[in-house]
Design a protein around this motif. Structure first.
Motif, short mmCIF file in Angstrom:
data_model
loop_
_atom_site.label_atom_id
_atom_site.label_comp_id
_atom_site.label_asym_id
_atom_site.label_seq_id
_atom_site.Cartn_x
_atom_site.Cartn_y
_atom_site.Cartn_z
N GLY A 188 0.79 -1.22 0.00
CA GLY A 188 0.00 0.00 0.00
C GLY A 188 0.82 1.28 0.00
N GLU A 189 0.11 2.37 0.07
CA GLU A 189 0.74 3.70 0.01
C GLU A 189 1.66 3.97 1.19
OE1 GLU A 189 1.68 7.21 -1.81
OE2 GLU A 189 0.35 5.66 -2.63
N PRO A 190 1.30 3.61 2.43
CA PRO A 190 2.24 3.87 3.54
C PRO A 190 3.58 3.16 3.36
CG PRO A 190 0.05 3.41 4.39
CD PRO A 190 0.01 3.10 2.93
N ALA A 191 3.54 1.91 2.89
CA ALA A 191 4.80 1.20 2.66
C ALA A 191 5.58 1.83 1.52
CB ALA A 191 4.52 -0.27 2.35
N LEU A 192 4.87 2.31 0.49
CA LEU A 192 5.55 2.98 -0.62
C LEU A 192 6.29 4.21 -0.14
CD1 LEU A 192 6.13 3.38 -3.65
CD2 LEU A 192 3.97 4.64 -3.79
N ARG A 193 5.64 5.04 0.66
CA ARG A 193 6.28 6.27 1.14
C ARG A 193 7.48 5.95 2.02
NH1 ARG A 193 0.79 8.00 1.84
NH2 ARG A 193 0.95 7.76 4.10
N ALA A 194 7.35 4.91 2.86
CA ALA A 194 8.48 4.52 3.71
C ALA A 194 9.65 4.00 2.88
CB ALA A 194 8.03 3.47 4.72
N LEU A 195 9.34 3.20 1.86
CA LEU A 195 10.39 2.67 0.97
C LEU A 195 11.09 3.79 0.22
CD1 LEU A 195 9.12 -0.61 -0.75
CD2 LEU A 195 11.31 -0.26 0.39
N GLN A 196 10.31 4.74 -0.30
CA GLN A 196 10.90 5.84 -1.05
C GLN A 196 11.81 6.68 -0.16
OE1 GLN A 196 7.27 7.56 -2.66
NE2 GLN A 196 7.71 6.73 -4.69
N ALA A 197 11.38 6.94 1.07
CA ALA A 197 12.20 7.71 2.00
C ALA A 197 13.53 6.99 2.26
CB ALA A 197 11.45 7.94 3.30
N TRP A 198 13.47 5.67 2.45
CA TRP A 198 14.69 4.89 2.68
C TRP A 198 15.58 4.88 1.45
CZ3 TRP A 198 18.67 2.80 4.72
CH2 TRP A 198 19.28 1.69 4.18
N LEU A 199 15.03 4.61 0.29
CA LEU A 199 15.84 4.48 -0.93
C LEU A 199 16.43 5.82 -1.36
CD1 LEU A 199 13.63 1.99 -2.99
CD2 LEU A 199 15.76 1.50 -1.78
N GLU A 200 15.72 6.92 -1.12
CA GLU A 200 16.19 8.22 -1.58
C GLU A 200 17.06 8.94 -0.56
OE1 GLU A 200 12.63 10.33 -2.56
OE2 GLU A 200 12.06 8.91 -4.17
N ARG A 201 16.75 8.79 0.74
CA ARG A 201 17.45 9.58 1.75
C ARG A 201 18.27 8.74 2.72
NH1 ARG A 201 12.18 11.48 3.90
NH2 ARG A 201 13.37 11.75 5.82
N GLY A 202 17.98 7.44 2.82
CA GLY A 202 18.70 6.62 3.79
C GLY A 202 19.73 5.70 3.18
N ARG A 203 19.33 4.92 2.18
CA ARG A 203 20.22 3.94 1.60
C ARG A 203 21.51 4.54 1.05
NH1 ARG A 203 21.75 1.18 -2.89
NH2 ARG A 203 21.94 -1.10 -2.71
N PRO A 204 21.46 5.69 0.34
CA PRO A 204 22.72 6.25 -0.19
C PRO A 204 23.76 6.55 0.88
CG PRO A 204 20.83 7.28 -1.26
CD PRO A 204 20.29 6.47 -0.12
N LEU A 205 23.31 6.80 2.12
CA LEU A 205 24.25 7.12 3.19
C LEU A 205 24.92 5.88 3.77
CD1 LEU A 205 22.21 9.87 5.10
CD2 LEU A 205 23.99 10.17 3.36
N LEU A 206 24.32 4.71 3.58
CA LEU A 206 24.91 3.47 4.09
C LEU A 206 25.56 2.64 2.99
CD1 LEU A 206 22.19 2.16 6.62
CD2 LEU A 206 24.26 3.48 7.10
N ALA A 207 25.25 2.93 1.74
CA ALA A 207 25.73 2.10 0.63
C ALA A 207 27.25 2.16 0.52
CB ALA A 207 25.08 2.55 -0.67
N GLY A 208 27.84 1.03 0.14
CA GLY A 208 29.27 0.93 -0.04
C GLY A 208 29.60 -0.17 -1.03
N PRO A 209 30.88 -0.54 -1.13
CA PRO A 209 31.29 -1.57 -2.11
C PRO A 209 30.58 -2.91 -1.91
CG PRO A 209 33.20 -0.41 -1.21
CD PRO A 209 32.03 0.03 -0.41
N ALA A 210 30.18 -3.22 -0.67
CA ALA A 210 29.55 -4.52 -0.40
C ALA A 210 28.04 -4.51 -0.58
CB ALA A 210 29.89 -4.97 1.03
N SER A 211 27.48 -3.38 -0.97
CA SER A 211 26.02 -3.25 -1.00
C SER A 211 25.39 -4.01 -2.16
CB SER A 211 25.62 -1.78 -1.08
OG SER A 211 26.11 -1.06 0.02
#
Length: 303
Positions: A188-211
């Motif tokens: 649903g929409e709540p999960a979509l918004r949470a996923l987008q927030a993680w992929l756009e604002r969270g994941r890039p800060l943790l991503a590295g060579p092993a990602s």
């Protein structure tokens, strides 16, 4: 024994298509059987020919007091698989496991989170999603919680997600379930918004060579493991007063039960959960009926 178990593990992976979790469990059970019931020769060789049905039953009986019924059923399944393989490959002249019986698995009704308890557990996820300064792990945890409940997926399925498996436009994910069966699950929409927030604002800060392409990452940048997800779920649920102790699988139980409470048909819930048979899904109808009975007992003057 080491070479024998290695060959058995290869059989489980290559021919039976078992998961690594099942391979480890079955090999551990068989190792226990062989250590207990098959004496090794001086050179370490094992004589499987001494293994009979009476030995298998004695091994099961000895463990009955210390293990849950579901564990005993798994141990029996492991041994039957092993003896059938050993017989087929010439390691056993006969298959003593053919007549080995196991206790039926218990069908205890799981304790299910109420909708209000799930909503309370997800409140920090909503707060993190809407906070532009949120810590990346808070965004990740929120997306994990929302997706687990929205899809009813198993924790291994969510941990195994790659970026290409997520379709935000159609609000669905492609997961690889038991037996390497793929299915597409909506959310649903709540999960979509949470996923987008993680992929756009969270994941890039943790991503590295092993990602790699992993959707969910640990603090060191590699794919998150199931233990970390269990910690995330436990922490979120423990913060809710009166909520039963639960795990990621508890959110799966809750998703299925709440859908049936909302009058979803059983076949749709089966597809959502990825159950191979409808009988597995039917336990959730029992949960819903039991909750109805509980409400009836509490509220009806002649209950």
């Amino acid at each position: 024994m080491g070479r024998l178990l290695a060959a058995f593990a290869t059989h489980l992976r290559a021919e039976r298509n078992r998961s690594e979790h099942t391979v480890r469990a079955y090999c551990s059970d068989v190792r226990d059987l062989l250590t207990t019931m098959v004496p090794a020769a001086g050179d370490g060789a094992l004589d499987l020919g001494v293994l009979g049905l009476a030995d298998l039953r004695a091994w099961q009986t000895a463990a009955a007091a210390d293990h849950h019924r579901s564990t005993l059923a798994r141990r029996a399944a492991a041994v039957r698989t092993f003896t059938a393989w050993a017989h087929r490959t010439g390691r056993l002249a006969q298959d003593p496991g053919l007549r080995l019986q196991a206790p039926k698995r218990s069908r205890d009704l799981p304790r299910v989170l109420a909708r209000s308890q799930v909503q309370a557990a997800l409140e920090p996820a909503v707060a993190a999603r809407d906070d532009e300064a949120a810590d990346p792990t808070a965004l990740r945890d929120g997306a994990l919680l929302e997706l687990l409940y929205a899809t009813g997926c198993r924790v291994a399925e969510v941990v195994g997600l790659d970026l290409g498996d997520v379709d935000p436009g159609h609000r669905q994910v492609r997961v690889l379930g038991k037996g390497d069966r793929q299915r597409v699950v909506p959310f649903g929409e709540p999960a979509l918004r949470a996923l987008q927030a993680w992929l756009e604002r969270g994941r890039p800060l943790l991503a590295g060579p092993a990602s790699g392409d992993a959707v969910f990452l640990g603090r060191r940048g590699g794919r998150i493991d199931q233990r970390q997800v269990r910690t995330v779920v436990n922490r979120a649920v423990e913060a809710v007063p009166g909520a039963p102790h639960t795990s990621p699988h508890g959110l799966r139980h809750a998703a299925a039960t709440h859908m049936l409470d909302g009058r979803a048909d059983l076949r749709s819930v089966q597809e959502l959960l990825g159950h191979a048979t409808l009988s597995t899904t039917q336990i959730y109808t029992h949960v819903s009926v039991e909750r109805l009975r509980s409400s009836h007992r509490q509220a009806h003057p002649r209950a």
